[in-house]
Every structure is written in structure tokens, then in C-alpha cells.
Design a protein around this motif. Structure first.
Motif, PDB file in Angstrom:
ATOM      1  N   GLY A  47     -11.617  44.540 -30.811  1.00 38.88           N
ATOM      2  CA  GLY A  47     -12.274  43.305 -30.406  1.00 38.88           C
ATOM      3  C   GLY A  47     -11.728  42.045 -31.045  1.00 38.88           C
ATOM      4  N   GLN A  48     -10.711  42.166 -31.885  1.00 43.38           N
ATOM      5  CA  GLN A  48     -10.101  41.010 -32.537  1.00 43.38           C
ATOM      6  C   GLN A  48      -8.685  40.818 -32.005  1.00 43.38           C
ATOM      7  OE1 GLN A  48     -11.815  39.094 -34.850  1.00 43.38           O
ATOM      8  NE2 GLN A  48     -13.527  40.415 -34.249  1.00 43.38           N
ATOM      9  N   ASP A  49      -8.268  39.551 -31.882  1.00 44.29           N
ATOM     10  CA  ASP A  49      -6.893  39.274 -31.464  1.00 44.29           C
ATOM     11  C   ASP A  49      -5.920  39.885 -32.462  1.00 44.29           C
ATOM     12  OD1 ASP A  49      -7.756  37.821 -29.288  1.00 44.29           O
ATOM     13  OD2 ASP A  49      -7.483  35.876 -30.245  1.00 44.29           O
ATOM     14  N   PHE A  50      -4.805  40.377 -31.950  1.00 45.69           N
ATOM     15  CA  PHE A  50      -3.736  40.851 -32.822  1.00 45.69           C
ATOM     16  C   PHE A  50      -2.947  39.617 -33.214  1.00 45.69           C
ATOM     17  CE2 PHE A  50       0.458  42.562 -33.808  1.00 45.69           C
ATOM     18  CZ  PHE A  50       0.111  43.587 -34.665  1.00 45.69           C
ATOM     19  N   ASP A  51      -3.229  39.083 -34.381  1.00 50.19           N
ATOM     20  CA  ASP A  51      -2.665  37.815 -34.823  1.00 50.19           C
ATOM     21  C   ASP A  51      -1.853  38.048 -36.093  1.00 50.19           C
ATOM     22  OD1 ASP A  51      -2.125  35.114 -34.998  1.00 50.19           O
ATOM     23  OD2 ASP A  51      -4.046  34.630 -35.938  1.00 50.19           O
ATOM     24  N   GLU A  52      -0.689  38.592 -35.913  1.00 42.45           N
ATOM     25  CA  GLU A  52       0.201  38.928 -37.026  1.00 42.45           C
ATOM     26  C   GLU A  52       1.520  38.178 -36.836  1.00 42.45           C
ATOM     27  OE1 GLU A  52      -0.814  40.698 -39.541  1.00 42.45           O
ATOM     28  OE2 GLU A  52      -2.685  41.330 -38.620  1.00 42.45           O
ATOM     29  N   PRO A  53       2.308  38.034 -37.893  1.00 41.44           N
ATOM     30  CA  PRO A  53       3.600  37.364 -37.753  1.00 41.44           C
ATOM     31  C   PRO A  53       4.637  38.249 -37.050  1.00 41.44           C
ATOM     32  CG  PRO A  53       3.237  38.025 -40.028  1.00 41.44           C
ATOM     33  CD  PRO A  53       1.972  38.331 -39.280  1.00 41.44           C
ATOM     34  N   TYR A  54       4.244  39.414 -36.622  1.00 45.02           N
ATOM     35  CA  TYR A  54       5.119  40.325 -35.874  1.00 45.02           C
ATOM     36  C   TYR A  54       4.329  40.861 -34.687  1.00 45.02           C
ATOM     37  CZ  TYR A  54       2.276  43.793 -38.287  1.00 45.02           C
ATOM     38  OH  TYR A  54       1.214  44.509 -38.758  1.00 45.02           O
ATOM     39  N   GLY A  55       5.012  41.415 -33.726  1.00 42.03           N
ATOM     40  CA  GLY A  55       4.354  42.012 -32.574  1.00 42.03           C
ATOM     41  C   GLY A  55       4.534  43.519 -32.587  1.00 42.03           C
ATOM     42  N   ILE A  56       3.693  44.195 -31.834  1.00 41.62           N
ATOM     43  CA  ILE A  56       3.860  45.635 -31.635  1.00 41.62           C
ATOM     44  C   ILE A  56       3.959  45.863 -30.140  1.00 41.62           C
ATOM     45  CG2 ILE A  56       2.823  47.927 -31.833  1.00 41.62           C
ATOM     46  CD1 ILE A  56       1.569  47.077 -34.450  1.00 41.62           C
ATOM     47  N   ALA A  57       5.076  46.438 -29.740  1.00 40.08           N
ATOM     48  CA  ALA A  57       5.303  46.775 -28.337  1.00 40.08           C
ATOM     49  C   ALA A  57       5.238  48.287 -28.195  1.00 40.08           C
ATOM     50  CB  ALA A  57       6.660  46.251 -27.889  1.00 40.08           C
ATOM     51  N   LEU A  58       4.653  48.725 -27.097  1.00 44.03           N
ATOM     52  CA  LEU A  58       4.574  50.145 -26.782  1.00 44.03           C
ATOM     53  C   LEU A  58       5.214  50.378 -25.429  1.00 44.03           C
ATOM     54  CD1 LEU A  58       0.822  50.712 -27.757  1.00 44.03           C
ATOM     55  CD2 LEU A  58       2.842  51.254 -29.140  1.00 44.03           C
ATOM     56  N   SER A  59       5.777  51.553 -25.253  1.00 43.11           N
ATOM     57  CA  SER A  59       6.342  51.965 -23.969  1.00 43.11           C
ATOM     58  C   SER A  59       5.540  53.161 -23.488  1.00 43.11           C
ATOM     59  CB  SER A  59       7.807  52.364 -24.125  1.00 43.11           C
ATOM     60  OG  SER A  59       8.569  51.285 -24.612  1.00 43.11           O
ATOM     61  N   ALA A  60       5.514  53.366 -22.185  1.00 39.98           N
ATOM     62  CA  ALA A  60       4.771  54.507 -21.652  1.00 39.98           C
ATOM     63  C   ALA A  60       5.406  54.992 -20.361  1.00 39.98           C
ATOM     64  CB  ALA A  60       3.316  54.122 -21.401  1.00 39.98           C
TER      65      ALA A  60
END
Length: 140
Positions: A47-60
Motif C-alpha cells: 500500500g506504499q509507493d516504492f520510493d527508492e533511489p533504484y527501481g526493481i524490474a520483473l520479467s514474466a
């Protein structure tokens, strides 16, 4: 002048009635996707924004969701049936590449494993939720 005011009020009433069903139709939730196949950006956890100095990408693909590089062993098997979501952590493969993970990646993977429901968000994202956890994804 009074006739103009009455016409304006009458037209406003017609417009409001005509817009009512249109608003309802446009705000109706889109159906959940049948697959997560594609590339995803983590936009929120619990329920919280992902607000980090990096991103996380996922593949599916149709059966698995993973963090790359895939040789790091961060893969989860999943299935979708309507709005039902089921995730299973497969046995860990031998780690072929030793690589550091983003700090919050374990939270992301835990939220996927806890998920029991999949739905579209009003912003056309995907929300996985269950067991008090949630994960919001947006297509890349």
C-alpha cells in the motif's frame, strides 16, 4: 432572461443524467489479466509507493515471474484463474551467478508469494494482494 435561465437548468439536468451511465461505465474495473507475461516495474509494496533511489524490474512469462538476471535464482511460479492468483516458490536452482540483490527485493518476492488475488488498478496497473500484503506493478 428568465427563459434562458430555465433552459440552462433543464439542459444541465439532461446532461447530468446522460453523463451518469457514461461515468459508471468508464470507472468500471477492467478484468484481471490472464497472464503476467511481459516486463514490469514495481510501483508499490504493501500500500506504499516504492520510493527508492533504484527501481526493481520483473520479467514474466505465462507461468513464472523473475528478477533478472535469471541465473540469480529469484523466480516464482504462478497461475491465474479469474481474479485468483496463486504463487509457489520453486526449489532453488543452483546459483550460477553470484550477484547482489536490491535491498527490497526480498519484500517484493514475499509479497508475490503471499498474493491470493490479482486485479487491475484504476491507473491500469496490476495489484497482487493477500495475507495482508500487496504489490503494485506497472507494465514497462
Amino acid at each position: 432572461m428568465r427563459a434562458i435561465a430555465l433552459i440552462a437548468v433543464a439542459l444541465a439536468g439532461c446532461t447530468a443524467q446522460a453523463d451518469g451511465p457514461l461515468r459508471e461505465a468508464s470507472s468500471a474495473a477492467a478484468p484481471a489479466p490472464a497472464t503476467l507475461a511481459g516486463e514490469w516495474r514495481v510501483a508499490g509494496i504493501d500500500g506504499q509507493d516504492f520510493d527508492e533511489p533504484y527501481g526493481i524490474a520483473l520479467s514474466a512469462d505465462d507461468d513464472h515471474i523473475w528478477w533478472s538476471p535469471r541465473c540469480a535464482g529469484q523466480t516464482i511460479d504462478y497461475s491465474i484463474d479469474g481474479n485468483r492468483f496463486e504463487a509457489v516458490s520453486p526449489p532453488p536452482p543452483p546459483v550460477v551467478c553470484a550477484i547482489g540483490y536490491p535491498e527490497r527485493l526480498p519484500e517484493v518476492m514475499a509479497a508475490i508469494l503471499a498474493a491470493e488475488r490479482i486485479e487491475r488498478t484504476p491507473a491500469n496497473g496490476i495489484r497482487l494482494s493477500g495475507e495482508g500484503r500487496s504489490l503494485t506493478l506497472f507494465a514497462q
